[in-house]
Design a protein around this motif. Structure first.
Motif, PDB file in Angstrom:
ATOM      1  N   TYR A  55     -19.625  87.316  31.275  1.00 34.34           N
ATOM      2  CA  TYR A  55     -20.391  86.765  30.170  1.00 34.34           C
ATOM      3  C   TYR A  55     -19.557  85.916  29.210  1.00 34.34           C
ATOM      4  CZ  TYR A  55     -18.337  91.025  28.214  1.00 34.34           C
ATOM      5  OH  TYR A  55     -17.466  92.015  27.847  1.00 34.34           O
ATOM      6  N   PHE A  56     -18.309  85.686  29.561  1.00 36.26           N
ATOM      7  CA  PHE A  56     -17.416  84.950  28.664  1.00 36.26           C
ATOM      8  C   PHE A  56     -17.691  83.445  28.716  1.00 36.26           C
ATOM      9  CE2 PHE A  56     -15.323  88.774  30.169  1.00 36.26           C
ATOM     10  CZ  PHE A  56     -14.969  89.383  28.969  1.00 36.26           C
ATOM     11  N   ASN A  57     -17.386  82.779  27.611  1.00 36.30           N
ATOM     12  CA  ASN A  57     -17.567  81.327  27.538  1.00 36.30           C
ATOM     13  C   ASN A  57     -16.442  80.641  28.301  1.00 36.30           C
ATOM     14  OD1 ASN A  57     -17.653  78.568  26.663  1.00 36.30           O
ATOM     15  ND2 ASN A  57     -18.855  79.226  24.892  1.00 36.30           N
ATOM     16  N   PRO A  58     -16.766  79.789  29.267  1.00 34.93           N
ATOM     17  CA  PRO A  58     -15.727  79.118  30.057  1.00 34.93           C
ATOM     18  C   PRO A  58     -14.794  78.229  29.224  1.00 34.93           C
ATOM     19  CG  PRO A  58     -17.845  78.928  31.136  1.00 34.93           C
ATOM     20  CD  PRO A  58     -18.115  79.461  29.770  1.00 34.93           C
ATOM     21  N   SER A  59     -15.225  77.865  28.004  1.00 34.88           N
ATOM     22  CA  SER A  59     -14.385  77.026  27.148  1.00 34.88           C
ATOM     23  C   SER A  59     -13.423  77.839  26.285  1.00 34.88           C
ATOM     24  CB  SER A  59     -15.269  76.157  26.231  1.00 34.88           C
ATOM     25  OG  SER A  59     -16.073  75.280  26.992  1.00 34.88           O
ATOM     26  N   ALA A  60     -13.553  79.173  26.327  1.00 35.17           N
ATOM     27  CA  ALA A  60     -12.674  80.025  25.520  1.00 35.17           C
ATOM     28  C   ALA A  60     -11.230  79.936  26.018  1.00 35.17           C
ATOM     29  CB  ALA A  60     -13.161  81.467  25.569  1.00 35.17           C
ATOM     30  N   MET A  61     -10.284  80.111  25.101  1.00 36.96           N
ATOM     31  CA  MET A  61      -8.866  79.943  25.432  1.00 36.96           C
ATOM     32  C   MET A  61      -8.239  81.205  26.018  1.00 36.96           C
ATOM     33  SD  MET A  61      -8.216  76.821  24.764  1.00 36.96           S
ATOM     34  CE  MET A  61      -6.418  76.777  24.759  1.00 36.96           C
ATOM     35  N   TYR A  62      -8.925  82.360  25.858  1.00 33.75           N
ATOM     36  CA  TYR A  62      -8.347  83.599  26.372  1.00 33.75           C
ATOM     37  C   TYR A  62      -8.633  83.762  27.864  1.00 33.75           C
ATOM     38  CZ  TYR A  62     -12.966  84.692  24.427  1.00 33.75           C
ATOM     39  OH  TYR A  62     -14.280  84.646  24.058  1.00 33.75           O
ATOM     40  N   LYS A  63      -7.951  84.725  28.475  1.00 34.01           N
ATOM     41  CA  LYS A  63      -7.930  84.851  29.933  1.00 34.01           C
ATOM     42  C   LYS A  63      -9.317  84.975  30.576  1.00 34.01           C
ATOM     43  CE  LYS A  63      -5.604  87.326  33.691  1.00 34.01           C
ATOM     44  NZ  LYS A  63      -4.647  88.402  34.033  1.00 34.01           N
ATOM     45  N   PRO A  64     -10.228  85.835  30.064  1.00 37.58           N
ATOM     46  CA  PRO A  64     -11.550  85.926  30.717  1.00 37.58           C
ATOM     47  C   PRO A  64     -12.304  84.591  30.722  1.00 37.58           C
ATOM     48  CG  PRO A  64     -11.199  87.809  29.285  1.00 37.58           C
ATOM     49  CD  PRO A  64     -10.093  86.844  28.989  1.00 37.58           C
ATOM     50  N   GLY A  65     -12.133  83.799  29.652  1.00 35.56           N
ATOM     51  CA  GLY A  65     -12.771  82.491  29.614  1.00 35.56           C
ATOM     52  C   GLY A  65     -12.194  81.552  30.662  1.00 35.56           C
ATOM     53  N   LEU A  66     -10.866  81.587  30.801  1.00 36.38           N
ATOM     54  CA  LEU A  66     -10.208  80.757  31.812  1.00 36.38           C
ATOM     55  C   LEU A  66     -10.614  81.181  33.221  1.00 36.38           C
ATOM     56  CD1 LEU A  66      -6.637  80.591  30.224  1.00 36.38           C
ATOM     57  CD2 LEU A  66      -8.404  78.816  30.200  1.00 36.38           C
ATOM     58  N   THR A  67     -10.837  82.489  33.391  1.00 37.67           N
ATOM     59  CA  THR A  67     -11.302  82.992  34.690  1.00 37.67           C
ATOM     60  C   THR A  67     -12.674  82.423  35.027  1.00 37.67           C
ATOM     61  OG1 THR A  67     -10.057  85.053  34.421  1.00 37.67           O
ATOM     62  CG2 THR A  67     -11.871  85.072  36.012  1.00 37.67           C
ATOM     63  N   GLU A  68     -13.564  82.358  34.020  1.00 41.01           N
ATOM     64  CA  GLU A  68     -14.903  81.790  34.237  1.00 41.01           C
ATOM     65  C   GLU A  68     -14.807  80.315  34.611  1.00 41.01           C
ATOM     66  OE1 GLU A  68     -17.832  83.645  34.294  1.00 41.01           O
ATOM     67  OE2 GLU A  68     -16.149  85.050  34.326  1.00 41.01           O
ATOM     68  N   GLU A  69     -13.877  79.628  33.975  1.00 38.88           N
ATOM     69  CA  GLU A  69     -13.681  78.217  34.292  1.00 38.88           C
ATOM     70  C   GLU A  69     -13.267  78.040  35.750  1.00 38.88           C
ATOM     71  OE1 GLU A  69     -11.420  74.325  32.385  1.00 38.88           O
ATOM     72  OE2 GLU A  69     -10.573  76.322  32.073  1.00 38.88           O
ATOM     73  N   LYS A  70     -12.412  78.919  36.247  1.00 40.31           N
ATOM     74  CA  LYS A  70     -11.983  78.852  37.647  1.00 40.31           C
ATOM     75  C   LYS A  70     -13.137  79.160  38.595  1.00 40.31           C
ATOM     76  CE  LYS A  70      -7.084  79.878  36.895  1.00 40.31           C
ATOM     77  NZ  LYS A  70      -5.980  80.859  37.130  1.00 40.31           N
ATOM     78  N   VAL A  71     -14.011  80.084  38.189  1.00 38.78           N
ATOM     79  CA  VAL A  71     -15.193  80.389  39.000  1.00 38.78           C
ATOM     80  C   VAL A  71     -16.049  79.135  39.164  1.00 38.78           C
ATOM     81  CG1 VAL A  71     -17.391  81.648  39.051  1.00 38.78           C
ATOM     82  CG2 VAL A  71     -15.282  82.846  38.453  1.00 38.78           C
ATOM     83  N   ILE A  72     -16.270  78.424  38.072  1.00 41.38           N
ATOM     84  CA  ILE A  72     -17.058  77.193  38.112  1.00 41.38           C
ATOM     85  C   ILE A  72     -16.392  76.156  39.002  1.00 41.38           C
ATOM     86  CG2 ILE A  72     -17.887  75.244  36.728  1.00 41.38           C
ATOM     87  CD1 ILE A  72     -18.292  77.226  34.416  1.00 41.38           C
ATOM     88  N   GLN A  73     -15.083  76.034  38.890  1.00 43.51           N
ATOM     89  CA  GLN A  73     -14.343  75.068  39.722  1.00 43.51           C
ATOM     90  C   GLN A  73     -14.500  75.391  41.204  1.00 43.51           C
ATOM     91  OE1 GLN A  73     -10.340  75.219  38.196  1.00 43.51           O
ATOM     92  NE2 GLN A  73     -10.839  74.043  36.349  1.00 43.51           N
ATOM     93  N   GLY A  74     -14.493  76.685  41.544  1.00 39.49           N
ATOM     94  CA  GLY A  74     -14.689  77.089  42.936  1.00 39.49           C
ATOM     95  C   GLY A  74     -16.077  76.754  43.440  1.00 39.49           C
TER      96      GLY A  74
END
Length: 394
Positions: A31-50
């Motif tokens: 449920y984390f925001n992909p734009s957040a600077m902390y690790k869970p947000g960065l993880t969401e960003e990688k999910v989107i990239q995949g």
């Protein structure tokens, strides 16, 4: 209450169980925001990239998927983003002297955009189609010249199932004008008919999740690198500034799971069998029936078909079937609120009596043969009743 027999999958589809499961897990854990600077947000960003990389592979695109795939809310937004995004960047003088080209059988999300530009004084060339719904390459070649700004051709028609030869069209367009933007609304064709954006020289493609047993509210566009567009939505600068707003992570992963679901060759094999069964049964059981669209299996989608039944009103047949728990349609769900109906039937030159009797039947990866058999039995039975009633009141 009769058990539901759903044969209107070109309008929307039921989400596959694995899609729902992955989305529910994401709702609870991701449920984390992909734009957040902390690790869970960065993880969401990688999910989107995949997910973007997976989508890019499905359309045989090359280059940076993270930049060339842009998530949207669905097909209508995607069509508007690409068409308006390209044209609204043009200088007024270019719009005044240029032309834009599309077909007579486009989805309203494209047709209405072209009509809007036409009202504003932009010259629009509307390409005719033949009785199977195909654009003649010669007509396209005649329409495209050095002043053509954009061409938009629906890859697979949402009523006829006509699968346009996009690779042939791409060569014609780029040979005559390399600077012309070539777009295709491929919402109805995605995962049902092959697409190679490189071979077809496509600059923009519109995709959608809910037509392939994914969730509503999620779609994507492919935008070839090097084409700047004007965004429809401004804000936080997500999607490299082309589509602002917090990413719909749950919709994205649901869309991704739906693509996986449709990747099995068995799905298309089944749908081909369903379409053939329905066409054969209707034409054998009923007189004066026309199966619309291409006869050649390689040149059509196996997932959607239309049948025109003389002597029966399609809307009346639809409701008669509904009373038996069978759901079909009379055409595009996105055209039902428009005054002008039967756009496609008119474009292919269908006679008025057959036009009024047109129904659309469509399948998904979740459709079973039992559904198809029951559905076509009900359609035949109700059509026969309506014909008898029509003769009686005459």
């Amino acid at each position: 209450m009769n058990q539901i027999c759903y044969l209107d999958n070109a309008a929307t589809t039921k989400s596959a169980p694995q899609v729902v499961e992955r989305m529910m897990k994401s709702f609870q854990e991701d449920y984390f925001n992909p734009s957040a600077m902390y690790k869970p947000g960065l993880t969401e960003e990688k999910v989107i990239q995949g997910c973007k990389a997976h989508l890019m592979a499905a359309i045989h695109g090359k280059g940076d998927a993270e930049r060339q795939i842009i998530y949207t809310s669905g097909g209508s937004e995607g069509d508007n983003l690409l068409i308006r995004g390209i044209l609204d960047r043009k200088r007024p003088a270019l719009l005044e002297s240029g032309t834009i080209v599309t077909t007579a059988i486009e989805h309203p999300a494209v047709r209405e955009v072209f009509l809007d530009y036409e009202k504003r004084g932009v010259k629009v060339i509307w390409l005719p189609v033949d009785e199977e719904g195909f654009v003649d390459p010669k007509d396209l070649a005649q329409a495209v010249d050095a002043h053509t700004l954009l061409v938009s051709i629906m890859g697979v028609n949402n009523e006829l199932g006509t699968f346009q030869p996009l690779e042939t069209f791409g060569k014609i367009i780029k040979d005559q004008n390399p600077n012309c933007f070539f777009h295709s609304d491929f919402v109805q064709g995605f995962m049902k008919c092959p697409i190679d954006v490189e071979k077809a020289k496509l600059d923009g493609v519109t995709l959608c999740g809910h037509k392939i047993n994914g969730p509503k509210g999620i779609g994507a566009v492919y935008l070839r690198e090097g084409w700047p567009i004007k965004p429809l939505i401004f804000g936080g600068g997500q999607e490299h500034g082309l589509r602002s707003g917090t990413e719909n992570v749950q919709g994205i992963v649901g869309f991704d799971e739906a693509v996986k679901f449709w990747e099995s060759p068995e799905v298309i094999e089944r749908l081909c069998q369903y379409r053939s069964y329905v066409a054969d049964t209707l034409t054998e059981a009923l007189e004066h029936v026309k199966i619309l669209g291409p006869e050649d299996e390689e040149r059509r989608s196996p997932a959607v078909m239309s049948a025109a039944i003389d002597g029966v009103r399609g809307e009346v047949l639809l409701h008669a079937c509904e009373a038996q728990g069978v759901y079909i349609s009379t055409g595009s769900a996105c055209s039902t609120h428009k005054k002008e109906k039967h756009q496609v039937q008119k474009a292919i030159g269908l006679s008025p009596s057959y036009t009024e009797g047109t129904i659309r039947i469509s399948f998904s990866a979740l459709t079973t043969f039992d559904e198809v058999k029951r559905g076509v039995d009900v359609i035949v039975g109700e059509a026969q009743k309506l014909r008898k009633f029509a003769k009686f009141i005459k």
